[in-house]
Design an enzyme around this catalytic site. Structure first.
Site, PDB file in Angstrom:
ATOM      1  N   HIS A  42      17.241  58.837  31.428  1.00 51.13           N
ATOM      2  CA  HIS A  42      16.384  57.671  31.663  1.00 51.13           C
ATOM      3  C   HIS A  42      14.964  58.056  31.222  1.00 51.13           C
ATOM      4  O   HIS A  42      14.083  58.292  32.041  1.00 51.13           O
ATOM      5  CB  HIS A  42      16.442  57.265  33.135  1.00 51.13           C
ATOM      6  CG  HIS A  42      15.990  55.856  33.407  1.00 51.13           C
ATOM      7  ND1 HIS A  42      16.778  54.912  34.038  1.00 51.13           N
ATOM      8  CD2 HIS A  42      14.828  55.229  33.146  1.00 51.13           C
ATOM      9  CE1 HIS A  42      16.114  53.770  34.149  1.00 51.13           C
ATOM     10  NE2 HIS A  42      14.926  53.936  33.618  1.00 51.13           N
ATOM     11  N   TRP A  85      16.518  46.128  40.409  1.00 49.23           N
ATOM     12  CA  TRP A  85      15.488  47.140  40.144  1.00 49.23           C
ATOM     13  C   TRP A  85      14.306  46.782  41.012  1.00 49.23           C
ATOM     14  O   TRP A  85      13.717  45.745  40.792  1.00 49.23           O
ATOM     15  CB  TRP A  85      15.060  47.158  38.662  1.00 49.23           C
ATOM     16  CG  TRP A  85      14.046  48.249  38.468  1.00 49.23           C
ATOM     17  CD1 TRP A  85      12.685  48.153  38.599  1.00 49.23           C
ATOM     18  CD2 TRP A  85      14.328  49.621  38.188  1.00 49.23           C
ATOM     19  NE1 TRP A  85      12.112  49.377  38.414  1.00 49.23           N
ATOM     20  CE2 TRP A  85      13.083  50.299  38.170  1.00 49.23           C
ATOM     21  CE3 TRP A  85      15.500  50.348  37.966  1.00 49.23           C
ATOM     22  CZ2 TRP A  85      12.996  51.671  37.924  1.00 49.23           C
ATOM     23  CZ3 TRP A  85      15.400  51.705  37.721  1.00 49.23           C
ATOM     24  CH2 TRP A  85      14.147  52.353  37.698  1.00 49.23           C
ATOM     25  N   ARG A 125      22.558  53.172  41.703  1.00 52.99           N
ATOM     26  CA  ARG A 125      22.407  53.754  40.360  1.00 52.99           C
ATOM     27  C   ARG A 125      21.215  54.690  40.359  1.00 52.99           C
ATOM     28  O   ARG A 125      20.094  54.278  40.669  1.00 52.99           O
ATOM     29  CB  ARG A 125      22.222  52.636  39.323  1.00 52.99           C
ATOM     30  CG  ARG A 125      21.963  53.160  37.941  1.00 52.99           C
ATOM     31  CD  ARG A 125      21.936  52.064  36.870  1.00 52.99           C
ATOM     32  NE  ARG A 125      21.546  52.639  35.618  1.00 52.99           N
ATOM     33  CZ  ARG A 125      20.510  52.229  34.865  1.00 52.99           C
ATOM     34  NH1 ARG A 125      19.794  51.188  35.231  1.00 52.99           N
ATOM     35  NH2 ARG A 125      20.214  52.852  33.750  1.00 52.99           N
ATOM     36  N   ASN A 165      19.646  55.207  29.110  1.00 52.63           N
ATOM     37  CA  ASN A 165      19.046  53.958  29.565  1.00 52.63           C
ATOM     38  C   ASN A 165      18.126  53.397  28.487  1.00 52.63           C
ATOM     39  O   ASN A 165      17.246  54.098  27.985  1.00 52.63           O
ATOM     40  CB  ASN A 165      18.212  54.208  30.829  1.00 52.63           C
ATOM     41  CG  ASN A 165      17.585  52.922  31.331  1.00 52.63           C
ATOM     42  OD1 ASN A 165      18.298  52.040  31.801  1.00 52.63           O
ATOM     43  ND2 ASN A 165      16.272  52.796  31.209  1.00 52.63           N
ATOM     44  N   GLU A 166      18.351  52.149  28.135  1.00 53.11           N
ATOM     45  CA  GLU A 166      17.450  51.394  27.271  1.00 53.11           C
ATOM     46  C   GLU A 166      16.946  52.170  26.056  1.00 53.11           C
ATOM     47  O   GLU A 166      15.736  52.427  25.922  1.00 53.11           O
ATOM     48  CB  GLU A 166      16.255  50.886  28.085  1.00 53.11           C
ATOM     49  CG  GLU A 166      16.656  49.973  29.223  1.00 53.11           C
ATOM     50  CD  GLU A 166      15.474  49.265  29.863  1.00 53.11           C
ATOM     51  OE1 GLU A 166      14.326  49.594  29.536  1.00 53.11           O
ATOM     52  OE2 GLU A 166      15.713  48.376  30.694  1.00 53.11           O
ATOM     53  N   GLN A 180      10.871  58.389  37.913  1.00 59.11           N
ATOM     54  CA  GLN A 180      10.114  57.358  38.622  1.00 59.11           C
ATOM     55  C   GLN A 180      10.053  57.583  40.131  1.00 59.11           C
ATOM     56  O   GLN A 180       9.166  57.051  40.795  1.00 59.11           O
ATOM     57  CB  GLN A 180      10.704  55.980  38.298  1.00 59.11           C
ATOM     58  CG  GLN A 180      10.481  55.608  36.841  1.00 59.11           C
ATOM     59  CD  GLN A 180      11.036  54.242  36.503  1.00 59.11           C
ATOM     60  OE1 GLN A 180      12.216  54.117  36.212  1.00 59.11           O
ATOM     61  NE2 GLN A 180      10.207  53.224  36.531  1.00 59.11           N
ATOM     62  N   TYR A 200      15.446  41.329  32.275  1.00 63.80           N
ATOM     63  CA  TYR A 200      14.239  41.037  33.062  1.00 63.80           C
ATOM     64  C   TYR A 200      13.646  39.666  32.785  1.00 63.80           C
ATOM     65  O   TYR A 200      13.130  39.017  33.675  1.00 63.80           O
ATOM     66  CB  TYR A 200      13.165  42.107  32.812  1.00 63.80           C
ATOM     67  CG  TYR A 200      13.472  43.380  33.573  1.00 63.80           C
ATOM     68  CD1 TYR A 200      13.061  43.529  34.894  1.00 63.80           C
ATOM     69  CD2 TYR A 200      14.196  44.404  32.987  1.00 63.80           C
ATOM     70  CE1 TYR A 200      13.367  44.671  35.612  1.00 63.80           C
ATOM     71  CE2 TYR A 200      14.512  45.548  33.700  1.00 63.80           C
ATOM     72  CZ  TYR A 200      14.096  45.679  35.006  1.00 63.80           C
ATOM     73  OH  TYR A 200      14.408  46.798  35.727  1.00 63.80           O
ATOM     74  N   GLU A 227       5.837  53.148  37.622  1.00 60.28           N
ATOM     75  CA  GLU A 227       6.288  52.163  36.633  1.00 60.28           C
ATOM     76  C   GLU A 227       5.731  52.517  35.241  1.00 60.28           C
ATOM     77  O   GLU A 227       4.955  51.782  34.640  1.00 60.28           O
ATOM     78  CB  GLU A 227       5.890  50.756  37.108  1.00 60.28           C
ATOM     79  CG  GLU A 227       6.179  49.598  36.165  1.00 60.28           C
ATOM     80  CD  GLU A 227       7.602  49.521  35.602  1.00 60.28           C
ATOM     81  OE1 GLU A 227       8.518  50.050  36.231  1.00 60.28           O
ATOM     82  OE2 GLU A 227       7.761  48.947  34.522  1.00 60.28           O
ATOM     83  N   TRP A 228       6.096  53.670  34.741  1.00 61.25           N
ATOM     84  CA  TRP A 228       5.770  54.109  33.383  1.00 61.25           C
ATOM     85  C   TRP A 228       4.289  53.864  33.055  1.00 61.25           C
ATOM     86  O   TRP A 228       3.434  54.280  33.822  1.00 61.25           O
ATOM     87  CB  TRP A 228       6.731  53.451  32.372  1.00 61.25           C
ATOM     88  CG  TRP A 228       8.181  53.645  32.766  1.00 61.25           C
ATOM     89  CD1 TRP A 228       9.084  52.670  33.094  1.00 61.25           C
ATOM     90  CD2 TRP A 228       8.905  54.893  32.922  1.00 61.25           C
ATOM     91  NE1 TRP A 228      10.298  53.228  33.419  1.00 61.25           N
ATOM     92  CE2 TRP A 228      10.224  54.573  33.318  1.00 61.25           C
ATOM     93  CE3 TRP A 228       8.572  56.245  32.755  1.00 61.25           C
ATOM     94  CZ2 TRP A 228      11.198  55.549  33.562  1.00 61.25           C
ATOM     95  CZ3 TRP A 228       9.541  57.223  32.990  1.00 61.25           C
ATOM     96  CH2 TRP A 228      10.827  56.865  33.376  1.00 61.25           C
ATOM     97  N   ASN A 252      20.560  45.487  31.130  1.00 60.59           N
ATOM     98  CA  ASN A 252      19.301  45.411  31.880  1.00 60.59           C
ATOM     99  C   ASN A 252      18.594  44.137  31.438  1.00 60.59           C
ATOM    100  O   ASN A 252      18.229  44.004  30.262  1.00 60.59           O
ATOM    101  CB  ASN A 252      18.394  46.611  31.567  1.00 60.59           C
ATOM    102  CG  ASN A 252      18.933  47.915  32.145  1.00 60.59           C
ATOM    103  OD1 ASN A 252      19.980  47.949  32.776  1.00 60.59           O
ATOM    104  ND2 ASN A 252      18.203  48.999  31.923  1.00 60.59           N
ATOM    105  N   GLU A 281      20.207  46.504  35.721  1.00 60.84           N
ATOM    106  CA  GLU A 281      18.821  46.370  36.215  1.00 60.84           C
ATOM    107  C   GLU A 281      18.409  44.911  36.127  1.00 60.84           C
ATOM    108  O   GLU A 281      18.735  44.221  35.152  1.00 60.84           O
ATOM    109  CB  GLU A 281      17.833  47.157  35.351  1.00 60.84           C
ATOM    110  CG  GLU A 281      17.774  48.623  35.629  1.00 60.84           C
ATOM    111  CD  GLU A 281      16.720  49.334  34.772  1.00 60.84           C
ATOM    112  OE1 GLU A 281      15.678  48.732  34.447  1.00 60.84           O
ATOM    113  OE2 GLU A 281      16.984  50.498  34.429  1.00 60.84           O
TER     114      GLU A 281
HETATM  115  C1  GAL Z   1      13.118  49.074  32.578  1.00 61.13           C
HETATM  116  C2  GAL Z   1      13.306  50.528  32.913  1.00 61.13           C
HETATM  117  C3  GAL Z   1      13.060  50.858  34.348  1.00 61.13           C
HETATM  118  C4  GAL Z   1      11.933  50.063  34.979  1.00 61.13           C
HETATM  119  C5  GAL Z   1      12.029  48.608  34.615  1.00 61.13           C
HETATM  120  C6  GAL Z   1      10.903  47.737  35.150  1.00 61.13           C
HETATM  121  O1  GAL Z   1      12.770  48.937  31.237  1.00 61.13           O
HETATM  122  O2  GAL Z   1      14.612  50.937  32.609  1.00 61.13           O
HETATM  123  O3  GAL Z   1      12.871  52.227  34.429  1.00 61.13           O
HETATM  124  O4  GAL Z   1      10.726  50.619  34.779  1.00 61.13           O
HETATM  125  O5  GAL Z   1      12.076  48.461  33.232  1.00 61.13           O
HETATM  126  O6  GAL Z   1       9.909  47.552  34.212  1.00 61.13           O
END
Ligand code: GAL
Length: 511
Positions: free
Chosen positions: A163, A452, A118, A207-208, A60, A342, A459-460, A340, A408
């Site tokens: 990751h 994060w 991290r 990661n995840e 990223q 969100y 962002e992927w 993590n 995160e």
């Molecule tokens: C997580 C991921 C991160 C980042 C974050 C925000 O799933 O580990 O790399 O992209 O989401 O969407």
């Protein structure tokens, strides 16, 4: 291989305990007043050695996708496809250019006053074909500089080995679908423990795995882009990731822990889930399933039983792989809980439609956003800091009161850049307040919080359209200038308050 081991002079490695010290920095009243934290009672609650961090990931931020002998990763290949599904065909080819601008990143870390950072290692930068048959010394040099730079500034690194960016050479051999990949990951992990473990005490293996398995091997939204695999490929990928993690943990435990004294875990992501209708037994069961199929999928094997949650076994049946007794056990292979978090969902039960098997039909539940929760930038990202406290309580109750690092947590902005991002600043204030309550009122053993992300980055599937940074990055400028957002100033102020309070406490207790 790096020559000789450097210890000490480049900065102290901070010792970490298996349980973070449950010392509360509740100071005497007169000290509190003299350093004026009366406006912010939540700051009383954090242990003195609490980790205040920010996170990033190699693909990223680094760029330099083929620089200095780096091999191709599945994200390089995924973004370079003619039919790339990534937002406006963005790629991580250059991104924040941290491969060259890592000293700028260190400056940002210092400006925020982070105690921890991290980062993730790019497997294919270190081992271009994924195997230890060929080591890219320039990659080793890059991470040595970065780790040394962190330690020289008194910042403790937390290092993620994987990751999302599998070497493409291993994808060509089956990737996470192949039973051979766990052993290859273990060899990579041992290489990293040997090369960097003299300076790293906090390791995250993967990661995840949920995101990697589901979005990469069922939804096709992430690399390697497998779509609609009938609820088979994702579970198989997840299983191999669990095996990879368990092998690496056992390798560390047997070969490195005594000398290096570090801790190893896996970063598990999950929404908080609660029943949509609080009076409905079906919705309550659906919310429990929702947690079992996300957090439980990976946490149950590590913390509870060495196997998947019963409710997954019952629903998925033969498509869910079995753990075999002759492989190193997964149970007990997490030295702390790495979470993590969100967002949250209200969950309702939905009937199985009788169609082809999929993870969706296995789950038999649907998560919806409570209209009371504001959305930030991305449609999935409802702002629900209170869900973090609930999830922490759930983790304490379900997984035998582990030490927890929140590895995160963040808030995205989309659309025109807003440097004075008051909503995100408020989000960080509120979230840290929820963590404080989890520690003080619920007795959760939270050891650290990582925002994060340090920087706006790739962002992927959303490319550069979603900005999660504490620092804005100007992607239209060759210099990739980094500028602190207001939310960065807010987070820096929170950290500074805590650190000066801890200093005052230390002086008080040592005098
Ligand atoms: C997580 C991921 C991160 C980042 C974050 C925000 O799933 O580990 O790399 O992209 O989401 O969407």
């Amino acid at each position: 291989m790096r020559k000789g081991k450097r210890r000490g002079p480049i900065g102290s490695v901070h010792p970490v305990k298996l349980r973070c010290r449950r010392i509360r920095t509740v100071l005497q009243e007169d000290i509190i007043i003299s350093i004026d934290h009366s406006d912010d009672p939540s700051m009383n609650m954090f242990p003195e050695d609490f980790a205040w961090g920010a996170s990033t990931a190699a693909y990223q931020i680094e760029g330099g996708w083929d620089a200095d002998g780096k091999g191709e990763s599945i994200w390089d290949a995924f973004c370079h496809r003619d039919d790339s599904s990534v937002f406006e065909r963005h790629t991580g080819d250059v991104s924040c250019n941290s491969y060259q601008l890592w000293e700028e990143d260190l400056r940002c870390i210092e400006e925020l006053g982070l105690t921890h950072y991290r980062l993730s290692l790019s497997w294919s930068r270190l081992l271009p074909d994924g195997t230890t048959g060929h080591v890219n010394q320039q990659g080793v040099r890059y991470y040595n500089q970065l780790l040394d730079g962190l330690l020289a500034r008194g910042v403790t690194p937390m290092v993620t080995l994987y990751h999302f960016d599998l070497p493409q050479a291993l994808q060509d051999r089956g990737g996470w679908q192949s039973p051979d990949t766990p052993a290859l990951f273990d060899a990579y992990a041992r290489f990293c423990f040997g090369a960097f473990g003299d300076r790293v005490r906090l390791w995250i293996t993967l990661n995840e795995p949920y995101v990697c398995a589901k979005l990469g091997h069922e939804d096709g939204l992430h690399a390697p882009g497998v779509r609609g695999a009938g609820g088979v490929a994702a579970y198989r990928a997840g299983h191999h990731m669990l095996r990879a993690h368990a092998l690496a943990w056992h390798s560390y435990d047997a070969g490195y822990r005594r000398e290096q004294g570090g801790l190893v875990s896996m970063a598990i992501n999950s929404d908080w889930a609660e029943p949509e209708d609080a009076d409905s037994a079906e919705d309550a069961a659906a919310a429990a399933r929702y947690l079992a199929f996300s957090l439980g999928w990976f946490a149950w094997p590590l913390f509870v039983s060495g196997d998947y949650p019963e409710v997954m076994r019952a629903a998925v049946d033969a498509r869910l792989p079995r753990f075999s007794g002759d492989q190193p056990a997964a149970l007990g292979t997490a030295d702390f809980f790495a979470l993590n978090y969100y967002t949250a969902r209200k969950v309702r039960s939905v009937g199985v439609d009788g169609g082809a098997p999929s993870m969706k039909t296995d789950l038999g539940a649907e998560g919806v956003v409570d209209p009371a929760w504001p959305l930030c930038g991305l449609p999935w990202l409802a702002v629900a800091p209170q869900g973090l406290r609930q999830l922490l309580k759930y983790i304490k109750a379900t997984f035998n009161h582990p030490a927890v690092y929140i590895t995160e947590n963040g808030f995205a902005q989309t659309g025109p850049v807003l440097m004075e991002d008051g909503e995100r600043a408020a989000f960080y204030r509120e979230t840290v307040g929820e963590v404080a309550k989890a520690i003080e009122e619920d007795g959760v053993d939270v050891c650290g919080y990582f925002a994060w992300s340090l920087l706006d980055n790739f962002e992927w599937a959303d490319g550069y359209s979603a900005r999660f940074g504490l620092f804005h990055v100007d992607f239209s400028d060759d210099e990739r200038a980094r500028t602190m957002y207001r939310s960065g100033r807010e987070y820096a102020a929170i950290i500074s308050k805590h650190r000066s309070r801890s200093r005052a406490h230390r002086e008080l207790t040592s005098s």
